[in-house]
Design an enzyme around this catalytic site. Structure first.
Site, PDB file in Angstrom:
ATOM      1  N   ASP A  45      -9.430 -11.790 -11.670  1.00 44.06           N
ATOM      2  CA  ASP A  45      -9.116 -11.195 -12.979  1.00 44.06           C
ATOM      3  C   ASP A  45      -8.976 -12.299 -14.036  1.00 44.06           C
ATOM      4  O   ASP A  45      -8.794 -12.017 -15.219  1.00 44.06           O
ATOM      5  CB  ASP A  45      -7.885 -10.278 -12.908  1.00 44.06           C
ATOM      6  CG  ASP A  45      -6.604 -11.010 -12.558  1.00 44.06           C
ATOM      7  OD1 ASP A  45      -6.671 -12.211 -12.199  1.00 44.06           O
ATOM      8  OD2 ASP A  45      -5.523 -10.380 -12.635  1.00 44.06           O
ATOM      9  N   SER A  46      -9.115 -13.565 -13.609  1.00 43.66           N
ATOM     10  CA  SER A  46      -9.234 -14.668 -14.566  1.00 43.66           C
ATOM     11  C   SER A  46     -10.443 -14.444 -15.467  1.00 43.66           C
ATOM     12  O   SER A  46     -10.568 -15.073 -16.523  1.00 43.66           O
ATOM     13  CB  SER A  46      -9.387 -16.005 -13.833  1.00 43.66           C
ATOM     14  OG  SER A  46     -10.387 -15.916 -12.832  1.00 43.66           O
ATOM     15  N   ASP A  84     -10.575  -8.737  -7.192  1.00 46.52           N
ATOM     16  CA  ASP A  84      -9.180  -8.973  -7.573  1.00 46.52           C
ATOM     17  C   ASP A  84      -8.627  -7.742  -8.289  1.00 46.52           C
ATOM     18  O   ASP A  84      -9.198  -7.290  -9.297  1.00 46.52           O
ATOM     19  CB  ASP A  84      -9.171 -10.186  -8.534  1.00 46.52           C
ATOM     20  CG  ASP A  84      -7.839 -10.896  -8.568  1.00 46.52           C
ATOM     21  OD1 ASP A  84      -6.952 -10.538  -7.770  1.00 46.52           O
ATOM     22  OD2 ASP A  84      -7.701 -11.823  -9.389  1.00 46.52           O
ATOM     23  N   LYS A 114      -7.883  -8.591  -3.392  1.00 46.74           N
ATOM     24  CA  LYS A 114      -6.707  -9.474  -3.508  1.00 46.74           C
ATOM     25  C   LYS A 114      -5.716  -8.810  -4.444  1.00 46.74           C
ATOM     26  O   LYS A 114      -6.115  -8.194  -5.443  1.00 46.74           O
ATOM     27  CB  LYS A 114      -7.132 -10.842  -4.058  1.00 46.74           C
ATOM     28  CG  LYS A 114      -5.956 -11.770  -4.349  1.00 46.74           C
ATOM     29  CD  LYS A 114      -6.398 -13.177  -4.700  1.00 46.74           C
ATOM     30  CE  LYS A 114      -6.685 -13.385  -6.170  1.00 46.74           C
ATOM     31  NZ  LYS A 114      -5.558 -13.106  -7.075  1.00 46.74           N
ATOM     32  N   GLU A 116      -1.580  -9.475  -6.242  1.00 49.20           N
ATOM     33  CA  GLU A 116      -0.510 -10.446  -6.460  1.00 49.20           C
ATOM     34  C   GLU A 116       0.842  -9.870  -6.041  1.00 49.20           C
ATOM     35  O   GLU A 116       1.094  -8.675  -6.227  1.00 49.20           O
ATOM     36  CB  GLU A 116      -0.435 -10.823  -7.954  1.00 49.20           C
ATOM     37  CG  GLU A 116      -1.665 -11.552  -8.437  1.00 49.20           C
ATOM     38  CD  GLU A 116      -1.559 -11.969  -9.912  1.00 49.20           C
ATOM     39  OE1 GLU A 116      -0.467 -11.843 -10.517  1.00 49.20           O
ATOM     40  OE2 GLU A 116      -2.578 -12.415 -10.459  1.00 49.20           O
ATOM     41  N   GLU A 183      -0.627 -20.140  -5.096  1.00 41.60           N
ATOM     42  CA  GLU A 183      -1.024 -20.797  -6.351  1.00 41.60           C
ATOM     43  C   GLU A 183       0.138 -21.556  -6.985  1.00 41.60           C
ATOM     44  O   GLU A 183       1.273 -21.057  -7.043  1.00 41.60           O
ATOM     45  CB  GLU A 183      -1.526 -19.729  -7.350  1.00 41.60           C
ATOM     46  CG  GLU A 183      -1.872 -20.324  -8.718  1.00 41.60           C
ATOM     47  CD  GLU A 183      -2.594 -19.369  -9.647  1.00 41.60           C
ATOM     48  OE1 GLU A 183      -2.880 -18.217  -9.251  1.00 41.60           O
ATOM     49  OE2 GLU A 183      -2.867 -19.791 -10.790  1.00 41.60           O
TER      50      GLU A 183
END
Ligand code: KIV
Length: 283
Positions: A45-46, A84, A114, A116, A183
């Site tokens: 999602d960056s 993501d 993925k 978070e 991270e």
């Protein structure tokens, strides 16, 4: 090239072979990444920051993630692709989490998703895993909760915080997570998590002891110039290469040096003369 799967990654951890991954958001980049022999690709999602120019990842939608994952899948058919989950695609309920994780599989051909968070997303991880999908956890500096963390700041840099991250990591493993990304933590924290877990643990800004490394493609290629995290190594400076190419194109067009005959299509034989005759009739 044969696409690797989670059994291969588990085996690589046992053999202490490092896994390499990188983010990608489009077809040509994914294709080049696959040609380079990368083990996996994250459609992160960056994308919100490095492609769309948002200040963070919060505005990214599921639809945007699906479009980019589809493109990456087409560019890298033989590479393990992780989609993501964007902000609020899984936090609200387990049902949302399963539905949206399923979209990455059904609509974009992803091999894993993925998400978070540590203990607080365990029900979502269990729900997605029980639906037959592969989950990659993500702890430490979690950009979607950067407001709670006080910004994009290193995490796990006290013994207490490192222990909390270790608990999160173990909870993700126990919930069925197959891989874990850590991270923005000191190497000591990356090391204890990597050694304590039997599933592969990968790092971005988590030091050299993890089972593998990931970088954001725009950072490592030197395209994204807004900011560069401390953990990034620039393997190229494509921003300079691109700027130079754009300037040269502008100059050549303005000076009439481009296009040349080499860049032009040819009229069929005899058609030029015919066209001139036809024009004479109407002019
Ligand atoms: O969105 C992303 O690119 C990420 C990075 C931390 C790898 O999650």
């Amino acid at each position: 090239m044969v696409k690797k799967n989670i059994l291969d990654f588990a085996e690589m951890k046992r053999k202490r072979e490092k896994v390499t991954w990188i983010t990608a958001y489009d077809f040509p980049t994914a294709s080049l990444v696959e040609q380079a022999g990368m083990d996996m690709i994250l459609v992160g999602d960056s994308v919100g920051m490095v492609v769309y120019g948002y200040p963070g990842t919060i505005p990214v939608t599921m639809d945007q993630m699906i479009y980019h994952t589809e493109a990456v899948r087409r560019g890298a058919p033989n590479t393990f692709v992780i989609g993501d989950m964007p902000f609020l695609s899984y936090q609200k309920s387990v049902e949302d989490a399963i539905t949206n994780a399923g979209r990455f599989y059904k609509e974009a051909g992803a091999d894993a998703i993925k998400l978070e968070g540590g203990k607080r997303v365990i029900p979502q991880i269990q729900g997605i895993v029980n639906s037959g999908m592969v989950v990659v956890g993500h702890i430490g500096l979690t950009p979607q909760s950067s407001a709670q963390l006080g910004g994009f700041k290193a995490q796990g840099n006290t013994a207490e915080q490192a222990m909390t991250l270790l608990e999160d990591a173990k909870a993700i493993e126990a919930a069925g997570g197959s891989l874990l990304l850590v991270e923005g933590v000191p190497p000591e924290t990356g090391k204890i998590i990597t050694e304590a877990l039997s599933i592969p643990v990968y790092g971005i800004g988590a030091g050299p002891y993890c089972d593998g490394q990931v970088l954001i493609v725009s950072d490592m290629l030197g395209i994204f110039e807004i900011f560069t995290p401390k953990f990034v190594k620039k393997y190229a400076n494509l921003a300079d290469v691109m700027r130079q190419a754009f300037r040269e194109y502008v100059r050549e067009v303005r000076e009439g040096k481009f296009p040349t005959p080499a860049h032009c299509y040819k009229m069929r034989a005899g058609e030029k003369e015919k066209l001139e005759e036809m024009l004479k009739e109407i002019l």
